[in-house]
Design an enzyme around this catalytic site. Structure first.
Site: not given
Length: 139
Positions: A87, A58
């Site tokens: 992930f 982000e």
């Protein structure tokens, strides 16, 4: 405040500072940051918490998107509206690097991809962040 220059220095602040992110490159064409993963980044199983990767994704997307607007002479104001981070491999420690690249940079929104790798270049996580450009004027 929207017309003020983007205030991003070499020293991280806020959550970036708390997590130990260090920016190597910041531009409207992409940004790179690293952090030294350790116990402060761990979840209960002793591996880096996925939220750390999400925060890195982000932050890199937001910095790059804001800088792109500023480089175009527009107010550098963006907000994330979606962060999707996968992930792929876990680590316990070591230098982790995130690299943001643009997928789409438009008048009202941007889409950035961030690859997160370990010191050996193995892909740990990959995220995409869609950002809304606030106060953007047509070019």
């Amino acid at each position: 405040m929207a017309d003020e220059p983007l205030s991003i220095g070499t020293e991280p602040s806020g959550l970036d500072a708390t997590l130990g992110f260090e920016y190597q490159t910041m531009s409207g064409d992409g940004s790179i940051a690293t952090f030294d993963a350790g116990s402060v980044h761990h979840q209960p199983y002793g591996i880096v918490h996925g939220g750390t990767y999400c925060a890195l994704v982000e932050s890199l997307a937001s910095v790059s998107a804001a800088m792109w607007l500023q480089e175009k002479g527009l107010p550098p104001t963006v907000v994330g509206v979606n962060n999707s981070t996968d992930f792929l491999k876990s680590v316990r420690s070591g230098v982790v690097t995130g690299r943001a690249v643009p997928i789409h940079r438009g008048r009202s929104s941007q889409l950035w991809q961030v690859d997160v790798t370990d010191a050996d270049g193995r892909l740990l996580a990959q995220g995409r962040v869609r950002l809304q450009n606030l106060d953007a004027r047509p070019s």
